[in-house]
Design an enzyme around this catalytic site. Structure first.
Site, PDB file in Angstrom:
ATOM      1  CE  LYS A  77      -3.736   1.948   2.883  1.00 26.71           C
ATOM      2  NZ  LYS A  77      -4.477   1.709   4.152  1.00 26.71           N
ATOM      3  CB  SER A 152      -7.504   3.574   3.313  1.00 22.10           C
ATOM      4  OG  SER A 152      -6.759   2.937   4.344  1.00 22.10           O
ATOM      5  CB  SER A 176      -8.014   0.566   6.144  1.00 26.01           C
ATOM      6  OG  SER A 176      -8.716   1.775   6.286  1.00 26.01           O
TER       7      SER A 176
END
Length: 469
Positions: A77, A152, A176
């Site tokens: 990420k 996210s 997330s």
């Protein structure tokens, strides 16, 4: 399309060790899948096929495998510092940011021999359950391009679900890694904070986010997630939140000694009929495997959710205020939406913040006392499956469920600093994945993974049609 890119990471690694495939060949399969699907999905923030090839050739030339993940194509990420790759946290304010040093968890990935494919997309400053920003656009769900893969860690979940990555790293302060896994039909673990070192995450996991936040592994199977956890876990001597907790193993008989508390909803936000069915199917599978599963719902959940909102929304906005002051015209719509939630809640006084922090400690203690008889919980991941881009409310069982309320099922465990995993179990009327959540007491990460593995064996990953071509 080669089925190899949809195989579990452990199978890909076994083929590499057996020399049935070279690192370069496996990398080429993933590059081809990325080049085919990335124009539709937009999962990546930084990807360069030639850079991947250079890494792969060097690994093949090295001869013997240098670690347990040798040659495995993985992603990270773009909020986790990865030296040489853009880690902009989805914000124009950070455009072009490339860290010089790896986060501790990325350093461990490289030391284990993982092949870094690139960094994946996230919403601006991570404060949304939908992955969209002004730098890299909107990430789409491989199950339905009109729907979100969540946030996210939405770029990460989309890449893994579509076979563009074998496994990867996300982060989770309010669901997330879990909501995206639920949306895309993969597995994930939000560890106890510190079990997987958080040093090098952007923004830093400090203050209340040292409790709420954790870097967590994501993959298509729990076996793969467990492998990633074992490789990455362990004390980071430079991280004050990283405890010296050794890895533990539990036999199935030992896991069966822990009673599992089951609840289909929290009494405030309803869930879809298919979500209830998935939770009941999971409970039945666990009973068939010899577990005691009984109805139980902690009484502190709503209070924990309210405190999560205080820390994530109100404190989160306070943390970002210095960086965004005078620059709001450059912020993305999804981040301005988050700021709207914070402004509606109002500013926090020092006394309110202090009282909330103390109340959280009291509530965590009360919840741990309640979990004495049911140290493992089985519950939904969310009220609804993957939503269409831009949707912000849903009618569920005749009740309107608002955006932040739909994901409360993950938020409790952030407030608790407790481990929780997602396993795909059911599907919606539209054929979308529905995951269920297994949670436990802080530092019982291996218990969560052990119970989740039973469910994964009974249900588990299915590839979206798009991934198969």
């Amino acid at each position: 399309m080669s089925e190899l890119v949809l195989a579990p990471a452990v199978r890909q690694l076994a083929m590499l060790r057996a020399r049935a495939v070279s690192v370069r060949e496996l990398a080429e399969e993933h590059i081809a899948q990325i080049e085919r699907l990335e124009p539709q999905i937009h999962a990546f923030a930084d990807f360069d096929g030639e850079r991947v090839r250079v890494q792969a050739r060097a690994m093949d030339a090295a001869g013997e495998p240098r670690g347990p993940l040798h040659g495995l194509p993985v992603t990270v990420k773009s909020s986790i510092a990865t030296a040489g790759y853009r880690c902009e946290i989805g914000s124009l304010l950070n455009k072009g940011d490339v860290p010089r040093e790896d986060a501790e968890v990325v350093r461990r990935l490289r030391a284990a021999g993982a092949l870094i494919l690139g960094t994946t997309n996230c919403p601006e400053f991570l404060m949304a359950y939908e992955t969209e920003n002004l730098l890299h656009g909107q990430t789409r769900n491989p199950w339905d391009l009109e729907r979100s893969p969540g946030g996210s860690s939405g770029g990460e979940s989309a890449a893994i679900a579509a076979g563009m990555s074998a496994a990867g790293l996300g982060s989770d302060s309010g669901g997330s890694v879990r909501v995206p896994a639920h949306f895309t039909g993969i597995c994930s673990l939000k560890p106890t904070p510190g079990r997987v070192p958080g040093r090098g995450h952007c923004p830093p996991c400090v203050g209340p986010f040292a409790i709420l936040g954790a870097i967590g592994p994501m993959a298509r199977t729990i076996e793969d997630v467990s492998l990633m956890f074992r490789v990455l876990a362990g004390q980071d001597a430079e991280d004050p939140m990283s405890p010296p907790v050794p890895l533990r193993t539990h036999t199935l008989d030992e896991l069966r000694q822990r009673r599992i508390g089951l609840f289909e909803d929290d009494g405030f936000a309803p869930v879809t009929e298919e979500t209830r069915a998935a939770v009941q199917s999971a409970a039945q599978a666990l009973r068939q495997a010899g577990f005691i599963v009984e109805p139980f719902r902690p009484r502190t959940l709503e209070q924990l959710r309210k405190l999560w909102n205080t820390f994530f929304v109100q404190c989160g906005a306070m943390f970002y205020e210095p960086a965004i002051r005078g620059k709001r015209e450059r912020l993305s719509p999804v981040f301005r939406e988050f700021l709207g939630f914070a402004e509606a809640a109002g500013p926090l006084s020092a006394t309110e913040l202090l009282n909330a922090w103390a109340e959280l400690d009291v509530l965590r203690a009360k919840t741990l006392e309640e979990l004495r008889d049911y140290p493992v919980l089985l519950c939904p991941a969310a009220s609804v499956p993957a939503f269409r881009h831009g949707e912000r409310a849903w009618m569920v069982e005749g009740q309107r469920v608002e955006y932040l309320d739909a994901w409360r099922y993950t938020q409790w465990f952030n407030a608790m600093a407790a481990p929780a995993a997602i396993v795909p179990v059911g599907k919606s009327k539209e054929g979308l994945p529905i995951g269920v959540q297994i949670a436990s007491r802080p530092f019982d990460d291996e218990v969560v993974l052990g119970v989740a593995a039973v469910l994964d064996a009974a249900f588990g990953y299915r590839a979206p049609a798009l991934a198969r071509g």
